[in-house]
Design a protein around this motif. Structure first.
Motif, short mmCIF file in Angstrom:
data_model
loop_
_atom_site.label_atom_id
_atom_site.label_comp_id
_atom_site.label_asym_id
_atom_site.label_seq_id
_atom_site.Cartn_x
_atom_site.Cartn_y
_atom_site.Cartn_z
N GLU A 168 43.59 43.52 45.09
CA GLU A 168 42.41 43.85 46.30
C GLU A 168 42.98 44.76 47.15
O GLU A 168 44.08 44.55 47.81
CB GLU A 168 42.00 42.48 46.95
CG GLU A 168 40.94 42.83 47.95
CD GLU A 168 40.62 41.74 48.57
OE1 GLU A 168 39.46 41.45 49.30
OE2 GLU A 168 41.22 40.61 48.41
N ARG A 182 40.88 50.97 51.98
CA ARG A 182 39.37 50.87 51.64
C ARG A 182 38.82 51.95 52.57
O ARG A 182 37.62 52.54 52.16
CB ARG A 182 38.91 49.55 51.32
CG ARG A 182 39.36 48.96 50.18
CD ARG A 182 38.66 47.29 50.02
NE ARG A 182 39.26 46.67 51.01
CZ ARG A 182 38.38 46.12 51.91
NH1 ARG A 182 37.08 46.49 52.29
NH2 ARG A 182 38.66 45.23 52.89
N ASN A 201 32.39 43.48 47.25
CA ASN A 201 33.38 44.00 46.50
C ASN A 201 32.64 44.52 45.14
O ASN A 201 32.89 45.53 44.55
CB ASN A 201 34.59 43.44 46.00
CG ASN A 201 35.22 42.92 47.29
OD1 ASN A 201 34.87 42.17 48.09
ND2 ASN A 201 36.27 43.65 47.35
N THR A 245 33.52 38.88 45.05
CA THR A 245 34.51 39.28 45.83
C THR A 245 35.73 38.64 45.20
O THR A 245 35.67 37.56 44.66
CB THR A 245 34.21 38.89 47.33
OG1 THR A 245 35.19 39.42 48.03
CG2 THR A 245 34.38 37.52 47.29
N LYS A 259 30.47 49.97 43.96
CA LYS A 259 30.24 48.64 44.05
C LYS A 259 29.44 47.88 42.84
O LYS A 259 29.50 47.00 42.57
CB LYS A 259 29.85 48.00 45.45
CG LYS A 259 31.25 48.52 46.49
CD LYS A 259 32.24 48.23 46.38
CE LYS A 259 33.18 48.67 47.60
NZ LYS A 259 32.63 48.31 48.97
N TYR A 319 33.58 40.38 40.42
CA TYR A 319 35.01 40.14 40.65
C TYR A 319 35.08 38.55 40.52
O TYR A 319 33.97 37.99 39.98
CB TYR A 319 35.48 40.50 41.90
CG TYR A 319 35.63 41.90 42.25
CD1 TYR A 319 37.05 42.31 42.29
CD2 TYR A 319 34.81 42.99 42.43
CE1 TYR A 319 37.45 43.74 42.48
CE2 TYR A 319 35.07 44.37 42.50
CZ TYR A 319 36.18 44.67 42.50
OH TYR A 319 36.76 46.02 42.82
#
Length: 253
Positions: free
Chosen positions: A65, A71, A174, A184, A211, A216
């Motif tokens: 991550e 990010r 995410n 996420t 996204k 995830y």
């Protein structure tokens, strides 16, 4: 094709295929292998790909991550357009939730000074930004602060949310797919996001186009939980159509 467009396509292929190869990409785009290596270096620094021998793989294949600062430096103009579009969903008064994230942070910066709002956040960073605006009442959820995202999680964050009911929750994610919903990497963050959704009359997802179509580890909601997706104009029209067919209005800023 501009370098940014080529790099976005490289990321898309990596996520779709699990790996990209330098030589194959050079042939596909009609550029040199050195150009592709420079692209991969840029994307690795942005935290979306990890270089491996002969190519690269998407970071989600590693369970990796990217950190908040990494990010925040990616897709800046897209996130700003999304945040501006989200202003139309902010009520004249009442209460809202702002989930921790780099796109919601831009919305926090844009909140107007002429509205009396209560804003619930699970991010000390957002609380510091919003606390400077005298018209806002800022409620910061307590709990453990995750180093990756600087979001508060665990029971001290969850308990207050169980007693709240706000007008709109502005959520980050995410990943988001029609099949698996919103996901996420961290189960503790997923639990807080799930509680935020349950505490809101309306749920607005702020997510750039990278996204959409990815997933995830930890699921925190389905598309049925969403009222609106605000994304950028880089989202593929077919993907946008699939989301809308699932009952979610899509705005491409």
């Amino acid at each position: 094709m501009y370098a940014e467009e080529r790099q976005q396509e490289i990321v898309r292929r990596a996520r779709a295929e699990g790996r990209v190869d330098v030589v194959a990409l050079a042939d596909t785009f009609g550029v040199t292998a050195e150009t592709i290596r420079r692209d991969l270096t840029v994307l690795e620094r942005a935290g979306v790909l990890r270089r491996v021998h002969g190519g690269a793989i998407p970071v989600e294949r590693l369970g990796f991550e990217p950190a908040l600062a990494t990010r925040d430096a990616v897709l800046i103009s897209e996130k700003e357009r999304i945040a501006k579009a989200a202003l139309a969903e902010v009520p004249e008064d009442g209460a809202i939730i702002l989930d921790a994230g780099t796109t919601t942070a831009r919305l926090a910066q844009l909140l107007p000074a002429d509205r009396e709002l209560t804003v619930v956040v699970n991010s000390p960073v957002l609380a510091a930004t919003l606390g400077l605006k005298p018209n806002l009442t800022v409620l910061l959820l307590g709990g453990r602060v995750r180093g990756k995202t600087l979001a508060t999680v665990d029971d001290w964050a969850l308990r207050p949310l169980a007693e709240m009911y706000v007008d709109v929750a502005f959520m980050g994610t995410n990943g988001c797919t029609v099949e698996r919903g919103m996901t996420t990497p961290d189960p503790a963050e997923a639990a807080v996001k799930r509680a935020m959704i349950a505490a809101a009359r309306r749920v607005v997802l702020l997510a750039d186009h990278t996204k959409i179509g990815n997933d995830y580890l930890a699921r925190f909601g389905g598309l049925a939980d969403l009222d609106l997706l605000i994304t950028d104009n880089g989202l593929d029209g077919e993907l946008a159509g699939e989301v809308e067919a699932a009952g979610v209005r899509v705005v491409r800023a």
